[in-house]
Enzyme design. Structure first.
Site, PDB file in Angstrom:
ATOM      1  N   GLY A 118       0.826  -1.207   0.000  1.00  0.00           N
ATOM      2  CA  GLY A 118       0.000   0.000   0.000  1.00  0.00           C
ATOM      3  C   GLY A 118       0.853   1.247   0.000  1.00  0.00           C
ATOM      4  O   GLY A 118       2.046   1.187  -0.328  1.00  0.00           O
ATOM      5  N   ASN A 119       0.274   2.380   0.342  1.00  0.00           N
ATOM      6  CA  ASN A 119       1.054   3.614   0.453  1.00  0.00           C
ATOM      7  C   ASN A 119       0.446   4.490   1.545  1.00  0.00           C
ATOM      8  O   ASN A 119      -0.566   4.132   2.143  1.00  0.00           O
ATOM      9  CB  ASN A 119       1.133   4.338  -0.897  1.00  0.00           C
ATOM     10  CG  ASN A 119      -0.248   4.688  -1.424  1.00  0.00           C
ATOM     11  OD1 ASN A 119      -0.965   5.461  -0.822  1.00  0.00           O
ATOM     12  ND2 ASN A 119      -0.637   4.069  -2.543  1.00  0.00           N
ATOM     13  N   PHE A 120       1.069   5.627   1.810  1.00  0.00           N
ATOM     14  CA  PHE A 120       0.679   6.444   2.967  1.00  0.00           C
ATOM     15  C   PHE A 120      -0.454   7.436   2.688  1.00  0.00           C
ATOM     16  O   PHE A 120      -0.731   8.287   3.518  1.00  0.00           O
ATOM     17  CB  PHE A 120       1.893   7.219   3.490  1.00  0.00           C
ATOM     18  CG  PHE A 120       2.939   6.336   4.108  1.00  0.00           C
ATOM     19  CD1 PHE A 120       2.633   5.567   5.215  1.00  0.00           C
ATOM     20  CD2 PHE A 120       4.213   6.269   3.578  1.00  0.00           C
ATOM     21  CE1 PHE A 120       3.583   4.742   5.798  1.00  0.00           C
ATOM     22  CE2 PHE A 120       5.181   5.459   4.155  1.00  0.00           C
ATOM     23  CZ  PHE A 120       4.859   4.680   5.263  1.00  0.00           C
ATOM     24  N   ALA A 172      -4.224   7.640  -4.761  1.00  0.00           N
ATOM     25  CA  ALA A 172      -2.833   7.204  -4.938  1.00  0.00           C
ATOM     26  C   ALA A 172      -2.895   5.703  -5.260  1.00  0.00           C
ATOM     27  O   ALA A 172      -2.834   4.861  -4.363  1.00  0.00           O
ATOM     28  CB  ALA A 172      -2.047   7.452  -3.668  1.00  0.00           C
TER      29      ALA A 172
END
Ligand code: C5P
Length: 402
Positions: A207-209, A275
């Site tokens: 995943g990402n932030f 994102a």
């Protein structure tokens, strides 16, 4: 504001004395004003003053103790074009955030269907308290417009943040609010927000932030201006509830693509702030991977570019905005993306700008349009960035249609 019906809720803080000026200003603008007061607020401003200035009876109790007549809070909640609560004390705030209805003001809030605007006022430590912050965020997630308190002198003699904004500013806000209220009515806006999570096995993901905050703030701003919003959201902690909002929760890029494909055709405007993970594991293991080996390789394959798909399938009357979050050469990459994804505008943020990008409450953006005009903005809270984005889209979209 001529003819606008304003239901004004007054709760019991020292800033209540300023409400006399606020009522006069609203009346001068031609608005009709009715007031509900909490019992405590009458210690700060008398019902006689309020009734005289509004030229309407003041509502305090559920029923009249002299003749037993009942005040219908449901009818009261249906009457206004806007329900403004000023000043909003910490006590009334916590009741609103938690669904209490132990007085006429809080009961009317719970049944009101109109837009609600609140103007908090309290001492600096109360305003800075985590519970106040959480309660204000909670109200905002219910679609309530919060007019943040200002820095200044407080009744306690202390100086800090907690002062109710001046009546003139409240009136200015309402004028602006009414002006834009129908700007996007009959338009559907498709927004993607948040990260995507790509499964490795049933319990792990890549995943990402991304917090999703930017996309949710943009959704709020479009909703305030009358749009119907379809928000396709990756996993986030953000909450948003509004009658004109459809939230479609997704996990992976493939889920997001499917929802975008089902909704893009019926949309007038697209703002793609998600994102999206560029790659996903080729295989999602069906059982949890055991830690047997010293190293583990996971083969990643490319995800579809959802925004590219929307740009490719864009009709002439659809307006499409993308985001570019870059660590270097932001403008150059932004320019390329605008063209390759067939966008009408691109919002560029560079991670080199402090306070911009993922998982912060602030952002610093520039917007590049098709004619390569660049509009640059300063670092500000994401709610204000959303205002800039939607103002930009409103202006461009009106030119674009005619
Ligand atoms: O190419 P890049 O990922 O930097 O482009 C960012 C823009 O494209 C954002 O608007 C993002 O929401 C969108 N995007 C997408 N699908 C992807 C990757 C990015 O919709 N797979």
């Amino acid at each position: 504001m001529k003819g606008k019906r304003i239901l004004l809720g007054i709760s019991g803080g020292i800033a209540a004395y300023k409400i006399a000026f606020l009522i006069r200003l609203l009346k001068k603008q031609g608005a009709e004003v009715k007031c509900i007061m909490t019992p405590a607020s009458s210690d700060f401003i008398t019902p006689l003053t309020v009734a005289t200035l509004t030229e309407n009876p003041v509502y305090i109790d559920f029923w009249n103790k002299q003749n037993g007549q009942w005040t219908n809070h449901v009818d009261l909640g249906m009457w206004p074009d806007v329900f403004l609560i000023a000043p909003l004390t910490a006590n009334t705030l916590s009741k609103l955030a938690n669904g209490f209805c132990d007085n006429l003001l809080t009961a009317t809030y719970l049944s009101a269907k109109c837009p609600v605007v609140v103007s908090p006022a309290m001492d600096l430590d109360m305003y800075a308290h985590k519970s106040t912050e959480i309660n204000l965020d909670k109200l905002a997630s219910f679609g309530v417009k919060v007019l943040p308190a200002e820095f200044g002198e407080l009744a306690s003699g202390l100086v800090g943040k907690g002062r109710m904004i001046e009546p003139e500013k409240i009136v200015e806000f309402l004028q602006c609010f009414f002006e834009k209220q129908h700007q996007f009515s009959s338009k559907q806006v498709l927004i993607t927000a948040g990260p995507t999570y790509e499964y490795i096995d049933p319990v792990r993901f890549i995943g990402n932030f991304s917090s999703g905050k930017m996309g949710y703030e943009i959704a709020k701003e479009f909703l305030d201006r009358g749009a119907k919003v379809v928000l396709i959201s990756g996993p986030t902690n953000e909450i948003l509830i509004h009658p004109n909002l459809k939230i479609l929760n997704v996990t992976t890029a493939l889920d997001m693509l499917e929802k975008v494909q089902a909704n893009w055709n019926d949309s007038d405007i697209g703002v793609f702030s998600a994102a999206v993970a560029d790659y996903r594991p080729e295989v999602k293991e069906q059982v949890k991977i055991k830690k047997n080996e010293d190293s583990l390789s996971i083969k990643l394959i490319k995800n579809p570019d959802i925004l590219f798909w929307a740009g490719k399938n864009k009709k002439t009357n659809q307006y499409l905005v993308g985001f570019a979050l870059e660590t270097n050469d932001a403008l150059e990459y932004g320019r390329k993306k605008l063209k390759s994804k067939n966008l009408d505008a691109i919002i560029i943020n560079s991670l080199q700008d402090k306070g911009a990008g993922f998982a912060t409450n602030t952002n610093k953006i520039s917007i590049l349009d098709k004619e390569e005009n660049l509009s640059e903005y300063t670092l500000k809270p994401k709610s204000e960035v959303a205002l800039d984005v939607v103002n930009f889209v409103a202006e461009e979209y009106s030119k674009f249609l005619f």
